[in-house]
Design a protein around this motif. Structure first.
Motif, PDB file in Angstrom:
ATOM      1  N   ASP A 162       0.795  -1.229   0.000  1.00 58.62           N
ATOM      2  CA  ASP A 162       0.000   0.000   0.000  1.00 58.62           C
ATOM      3  C   ASP A 162       0.831   1.284   0.000  1.00 58.62           C
ATOM      4  O   ASP A 162       0.609   2.173  -0.815  1.00 58.62           O
ATOM      5  CB  ASP A 162      -0.913   0.020   1.223  1.00 58.62           C
ATOM      6  N   PRO A 163       1.764   1.390   0.943  1.00 60.20           N
ATOM      7  CA  PRO A 163       2.554   2.622   1.018  1.00 60.20           C
ATOM      8  C   PRO A 163       3.251   2.946  -0.301  1.00 60.20           C
ATOM      9  O   PRO A 163       3.336   4.112  -0.682  1.00 60.20           O
ATOM     10  CB  PRO A 163       3.595   2.334   2.112  1.00 60.20           C
ATOM     11  N   ASP A 221       2.166   2.233  -3.302  1.00 56.86           N
ATOM     12  CA  ASP A 221       1.151   2.753  -4.219  1.00 56.86           C
ATOM     13  C   ASP A 221       0.807   4.191  -3.890  1.00 56.86           C
ATOM     14  O   ASP A 221       0.761   5.051  -4.764  1.00 56.86           O
ATOM     15  CB  ASP A 221      -0.141   1.926  -4.101  1.00 56.86           C
ATOM     16  N   ILE A 222       0.568   4.414  -2.607  1.00 61.06           N
ATOM     17  CA  ILE A 222       0.094   5.733  -2.198  1.00 61.06           C
ATOM     18  C   ILE A 222       1.140   6.803  -2.509  1.00 61.06           C
ATOM     19  O   ILE A 222       0.820   7.891  -2.958  1.00 61.06           O
ATOM     20  CB  ILE A 222      -0.273   5.730  -0.699  1.00 61.06           C
ATOM     21  N   ARG A 249       4.295  -3.158   7.066  1.00 57.70           N
ATOM     22  CA  ARG A 249       3.652  -2.035   6.388  1.00 57.70           C
ATOM     23  C   ARG A 249       4.218  -0.706   6.889  1.00 57.70           C
ATOM     24  O   ARG A 249       4.456   0.209   6.118  1.00 57.70           O
ATOM     25  CB  ARG A 249       2.144  -2.094   6.627  1.00 57.70           C
ATOM     26  N   LEU A 274      -0.977   6.385   6.407  1.00 52.99           N
ATOM     27  CA  LEU A 274      -0.010   6.213   5.318  1.00 52.99           C
ATOM     28  C   LEU A 274      -0.125   7.334   4.297  1.00 52.99           C
ATOM     29  O   LEU A 274       0.683   7.436   3.387  1.00 52.99           O
ATOM     30  CB  LEU A 274      -0.239   4.882   4.606  1.00 52.99           C
ATOM     31  N   GLY A 275      -1.166   8.137   4.422  1.00 52.27           N
ATOM     32  CA  GLY A 275      -1.331   9.255   3.500  1.00 52.27           C
ATOM     33  C   GLY A 275      -2.346   8.993   2.410  1.00 52.27           C
ATOM     34  O   GLY A 275      -2.406   9.730   1.431  1.00 52.27           O
ATOM     35  N   ALA A 276      -3.160   7.937   2.532  1.00 52.47           N
ATOM     36  CA  ALA A 276      -4.161   7.648   1.508  1.00 52.47           C
ATOM     37  C   ALA A 276      -5.277   8.688   1.549  1.00 52.47           C
ATOM     38  O   ALA A 276      -5.663   9.145   2.618  1.00 52.47           O
ATOM     39  CB  ALA A 276      -4.738   6.254   1.717  1.00 52.47           C
ATOM     40  N   ARG A 328      -9.323   6.903  -2.384  1.00 53.07           N
ATOM     41  CA  ARG A 328      -8.640   5.624  -2.280  1.00 53.07           C
ATOM     42  C   ARG A 328      -9.217   4.801  -1.122  1.00 53.07           C
ATOM     43  O   ARG A 328      -9.446   3.608  -1.237  1.00 53.07           O
ATOM     44  CB  ARG A 328      -7.140   5.851  -2.075  1.00 53.07           C
TER      45      ARG A 328
END
Lengths: 353, 360, 327
Positions: free
Chosen positions: A119-120, A122-123, A169, C213-215, C219
């Motif tokens: 995830d990280p 991608d973000i 993560r 995480l900054g999403a 998203r």
């Protein structure tokens, strides 16, 4: 807390109040939860700062303020000297990560472990495709998971392994600070130690800084360089770890330490348990003066009226700070003391045995 | 004969995934005035075994005997069991909200509990007793708080009210299932203090179920350690904490971060808890055991007496492990005995099982 | 039953040693749910019935050709007795005829087309609308939530039958209108449930983790919220379809739904009111189709819920076993 060392994070007079609203159409503020109520704190690069306290003391809220999940009501949070403000930027999100308490709740059950850890990437758009997969597998290996399991779902892992997924993560973006919110309290004792060892190893290897929040004193003592004790949104006492455990000055710290369970019958029988009166009062209407006064065995009139400041007390090292008008002296038997004021609490003293 | 004697209790549940063997043969006994601690991690069967005694595991397959004052609780009629439950045996749960009805006043619940089991008591008498009990467990102004609803109580007070309810009929046996796990350290200290004091006052037997060896260190007379549905070690408190024999007990004690403040590396138990549907062969603990030997994989060890501090066997200290009975305690000599046994008892093949477990 | 199957249940401690021997490719929660659903006989029978109905609806013209009568064709020769009454079950008309001599089987399979189309389309529309509104209200909260939640309450408090009859009177009964009416009265209950689900998902730690995480919101909604909504939505939709079908039949029966000339189960029931005393089959045939269809959807919906949430199934099994034991 103190002014020395290389501060990675600095909190200056941080407040976080949650408004309580009522009404159907026009919500009116009827009160506030004083979750964090004026906290000054400093976290030095490479250290582990432990924060202990009972439920409702605001430690988890404080953690979420530091990671930028909760915008703070008042005060400043400086990360590497920069005020993170109300909405922290992407760089801050990379540098500060969080590990959560609940190994079941903190992983999306509908997603494969590989995409959760990835995830990280991608973000922040730092890796994709085969590169992303390779880095995910590296991370899994780093935290002691079988990299071949990246296609599995969280439900296929046990509690301890899920917590490792959460750690992986958090490490993905090579953060500088990791805030661990009760990372082991949901795990069985035999698994707790695995995760604590992992966190320690990672710190040595990657030079991480931790804020380690827990209610278990022995775990905090084991992992932390410095420890802060929180009570009802404020820091009651802070010191270098051993100093705090060996020479606690605040009556609350004393009580907390004496109440901790010890897996040693002789020690358990010998200790003098300071049995506090009642429960932690509501953070909606915190007590006046020193917040601990309704439960404190040493409370006097001063404690009701005056808020004690968090400073080093006579005879203590400079970074041992205590917010108490009448700190506990060495050799004092707090278990036998009686408050000098009438204590207005939810519960009276236990009938003596 | 003891107040409660449980013989070879087995409990299993049918699920769509297979048969979950939650308890696979456990025996224990407890007397009035005594405290038995049952320690185990999640899935060890510690709660299921006591819930079964009180008929609280619906749908389970149950084998064995549980004699309470000579009568078998497991074959007793539902009505008979209901009369015993509450009156003779009381239960205290982790979450007091689950057993206090939210819509009835706390006092009324205690009154009904009393009157259900002792119909001859009048409402006024029962209420008076409820007030007394609430006062006894440390609820302030009990004559007023008796008319409060459970949500008006704080967490610690609810747990006290539960204890008051459990004590309302002066039970002979109290079963407390993680009574303080949901509470904060300072409140936990209050409740443990209270339970210990009341148990002495009422001279009841207490079974204390917990995952935390620290909670019962100054509370239990005897301790039973369970793992994967089986008892692995049973001993008086001191022997268990200072002279553990079973590697699991030893591992549990060693994985607690030392209160001495030593900064040595922790010694966790490697691996993960066992599956209860397909439990490991032989000794249930063998996949995680650092002292695994060949026979641990094939033969199931039974509880047997181990050596005492003074060198004789102690019939009250029993361990289900193939290690020599003199391998007790955390001292280097004991470690030497263990390593010797392992050197003889382990071929290279079994060694593989635990390899890399630490890194897992 | 495979090993991973066991591991999937959070209430059981997983055994890494066992799992390591299993397949590396993890099975998704969907695959596991499907495996559980396949073991449920009642669900499989219901599913078969639903598939059969859909097939029948699709090949309705073929059935009509095979029987030899069109749905609107009144068979004056073999379809009506000399006294002018409907004929019962016989070789020419397997399920008998109605008062105009029309073949009931042919009409029923054509009726299935209408019922299924109305049921599926209005459920789909209602679900989309419910998800959009419910998710917005739940996710963003605040004023948006207040306004949308009140809007849903208002919708739910409408007297739907009166409203539908009035609309039919004003615009004339038609299929599109029926679909719109059913959609309008179904979306709000879905929206309310979605809103509640989103509020609870939003508070889960994995959403917090994504945010830390900054999403961004988009998203989070698409990656974390919606996938966790699918399970309850599938159950909800399966349960809404039969309601919509019954709703359609009710409206048609009252003359406020499908054009009365179009064969639909509701219209057939409506027709039967005149003949059922002398020809029971005119009532029983459409009623049976309606009953079997709604029952199949409801049983399937129940089973899907159990399959998606194994804990409830286990609880249920324990209760059943407990009851047996007491007897």
């Amino acid at each position: 807390m103190s002014q020395s060392g290389d501060a990675l994070v600095k909190l200056e007079g941080v407040y976080k109040h949650f408004p309580i609203k009522q009404g159907i159409f026009f919500k009116k503020e009827v009160g506030r939860v004083h979750a964090v109520d004026g906290v000054d704190l400093e976290v030095r690069r490479g250290e582990t700062l432990g924060i202990v306290g009972e439920s409702g003391c605001g430690k988890s809220t404080l953690a979420r303020c530091i990671t930028g999940l909760h915008p703070i009501t008042k005060g400043r949070i400086l990360f590497e000297g920069q005020d993170i403000g109300r909405s922290p930027g992407k760089a801050f999100r990379r540098d500060v990560q969080m590990i959560f308490q609940d190994p079941y709740g903190s992983l999306n059950p509908r997603r494969r472990v590989g995409s959760i850890i990835g995830d990280p990437f991608d973000i922040h758009g730092t890796a994709s495709g085969a590169e992303r997969k390779r880095r995910v597998q590296e991370l899994m290996e780093l935290v002691g998971l079988n990299p071949e399991h990246f296609n599995r779902f969280p439900a296929e892992f046990s509690g301890g392994q899920r917590q490792r997924i959460g750690v992986a993560r958090a490490l993905a973006l090579k953060p500088k600070l990791i805030v661990c919110d009760e990372p082991v309290s949901a795990l069985d004792v035999s698994i707790q130690a695995q995760v604590i060892n992992l966190l320690k190893d990672l710190q040595d290897e990657l030079g991480l800084t931790y804020i380690f929040i827990a209610h278990d004193l022995s775990v905090v003592r084991y992992v932390s360089n410095r420890v802060a004790v929180m009570y009802l949104g404020k820091i009651a006492e802070g010191a270098e770890g051993e100093e705090l455990y060996e020479r606690p000055r605040h009556p609350y710290t004393n009580a907390l330490l004496s109440a901790a369970s010890v897996a040693d019958p002789d020690a358990a029988e010998k200790r003098e348990r300071i049995v506090l009166i009642g429960d932690v009062p509501s953070p909606i209407k915190p007590p006046s003066g020193c917040r601990f006064h309704p439960r404190c065995p040493k409370a006097q009139e001063t404690c009701v009226g005056e808020v004690p400041v968090l400073i080093a007390r006579a005879g203590d090292p400079a970074d041992h700070v205590t917010a108490c008008h009448f700190p506990v002296e060495a050799g004092e038997h707090l278990a036998r003391e009686q408050a000098a004021i009438e204590q207005l609490s939810t519960e009276p003293t236990l009938p003596s045995a | 004969m003891s107040l409660l004697e449980v013989h070879d209790l087995k409990v299993s549940f049918d699920t769509s995934d297979g048969v979950v063997k939650a308890v696979r043969g456990v025996s224990f006994s407890v007397d009035r005035g005594q405290t038995l601690g049952i320690v185990g991690e999640s899935g060890s069967g510690k709660s299921v075994s006591t819930q079964t005694l009180l008929g609280l595991t619906g749908g389970a397959r149950i084998e064995g005997r549980a004699l309470f004052e000579g009568q078998d609780l497991l074959t007793m009629s539902e009505d008979h069991l209901r009369r015993i439950r509450g009156k003779e045996i009381a239960m205290i749960f982790q979450d007091p909200l689950s057993s206090l009805h939210p819509l009835y006043k706390v006092g009324r619940q205690i009154v009904e509990m009393i009157r259900q089991h002792e119909p001859e008591v009048t409402k006024q008498q029962a209420r008076k007793r409820a007030v007394e009990l609430l006062g006894m467990v440390g609820i302030p102004q009990p004559d007023q708080r008796v008319d409060d609803y459970p949500h008006q109580f704080s967490g610690g007070m609810r747990q006290r009210a539960m204890i008051a309810m459990a004590l309302s009929l002066n039970p002979k046996l109290i079963v407390a299932d993680e009574p303080t796990t949901a509470l904060d350290a300072t409140v936990q200290a209050q409740i443990l203090d209270l339970m210990l004091r009341l148990q002495r006052e009422f001279d009841s037997a207490l079974i204390m179920i917990t995952h935390d060896l620290g909670v019962i260190a100054d509370l239990a007379d005897n301790v039973l350690v369970m793992y994967g549905g089986k008892p692995v070690e049973q001993a008086d408190r001191r022997s268990l904490y200072y002279r553990p024999h079973h590697p699991y007990t030893k591992g549990l004690l060693e994985s607690i971060p030392g209160s001495s403040g030593a900064k040595d590396r922790l010694k966790p138990i490697p691996g993960q808890p066992p599956s209860l549907i397909n439990p490991p062969t032989g000794c249930t603990f063998h996949p995680r055991c650092p002292y695994i030997m060949d026979r641990c994989v094939t033969d199931e060890p039974q509880l047997r007496p181990v050596l005492d501090a003074d060198g004789g066997t102690n019939p009250n200290h029993r361990s289900a492990c193939w290690l020599p009975i003199e391998a007790i305690g955390l001292k280097p000599e004991a470690e030497g005995i263990r390593q010797e046994a392992v050197a003889v008892g382990r071929t290279t093949a079994t060694n593989i099982t635990t390899q890399g477990a630490e890194a897992q | 039953m495979s090993l991973t199957d066991l591991e999937a249940d959070a209430s059981l401690p997983a055994a890494e040693e066992v799992a390591a021997a299993g397949p590396i490719q993890g099975r998704s929660p969907w695959q596991l749910a499907w495996a559980r659903l396949r073991r449920d006989k009642a669900a499989m029978i219901s599913l078969a019935i639903i598939v059969l109905l859909i097939v029948m609806a699709l090949i309705a013209p073929l059935i009509s050709k095979w029987i030899g009568y069109a749905p609107a064709f009144g068979d004056r020769k073999l379809g009506i007795t000399e006294d002018g009454l409907p004929v019962g079950l016989n070789g020419h008309h397997p399920l008998g005829t109605d008062r105009l001599g029309r073949d009931l089987l042919v009409r029923a399979v054509y009726g299935a087309r209408i019922s299924l189309i109305v049921g599926l389309v209005s459920t789909a529309l209602a679900t989309i609308l419910g998800v959009v509104v419910g998710a917005m209200a739940g996710y963003f909260g605040g004023v948006i939530d207040t306004v949308l939640a009140r809007f849903m309450d208002v919708t739910l408090s409408f007297p739907y039958l009166l409203f539908a009859i009035a609309l039919a009177a004003a615009f004339g009964a038609s299929t599109p209108l029926t679909v719109l009416v059913i959609t309008f009265f179904s979306w709000a209950s879905i929206g309310r449930i979605v809103r509640g689900q989103v509020i609870s998902i939003k508070q889960r730690e994995f959403v917090e983790a994504a945010r830390s995480l900054g999403a961004g919101n988009i998203r989070i909604i698409f990656i974390d919220v919606i996938p966790n909504l699918l399970a309850p939505l599938i159950v909800l939709a399966t349960m809404t379809i039969p309601v919509a079908i019954v709703f359609e039949s009710t409206l048609s029966f009252l003359g406020a739904g499908i054009d009365p000339r179009t064969p639909s189960w509701g219209n057939m029931l409506s027709d039967a009111t005149e003949t059922y005393q002398v020809a029971w089959w005119t009532l029983v045939v459409p009623a049976a189709f309606l009953l079997i269809t709604t029952l199949a959807f409801n049983i399937l919906g129940d089973a899907v819920r159990d399959a998606l949430d194994p804990r409830s199934e286990r609880l249920f099994a324990a209760q059943k076993a407990g009851r047996k034991k007491k007897k």
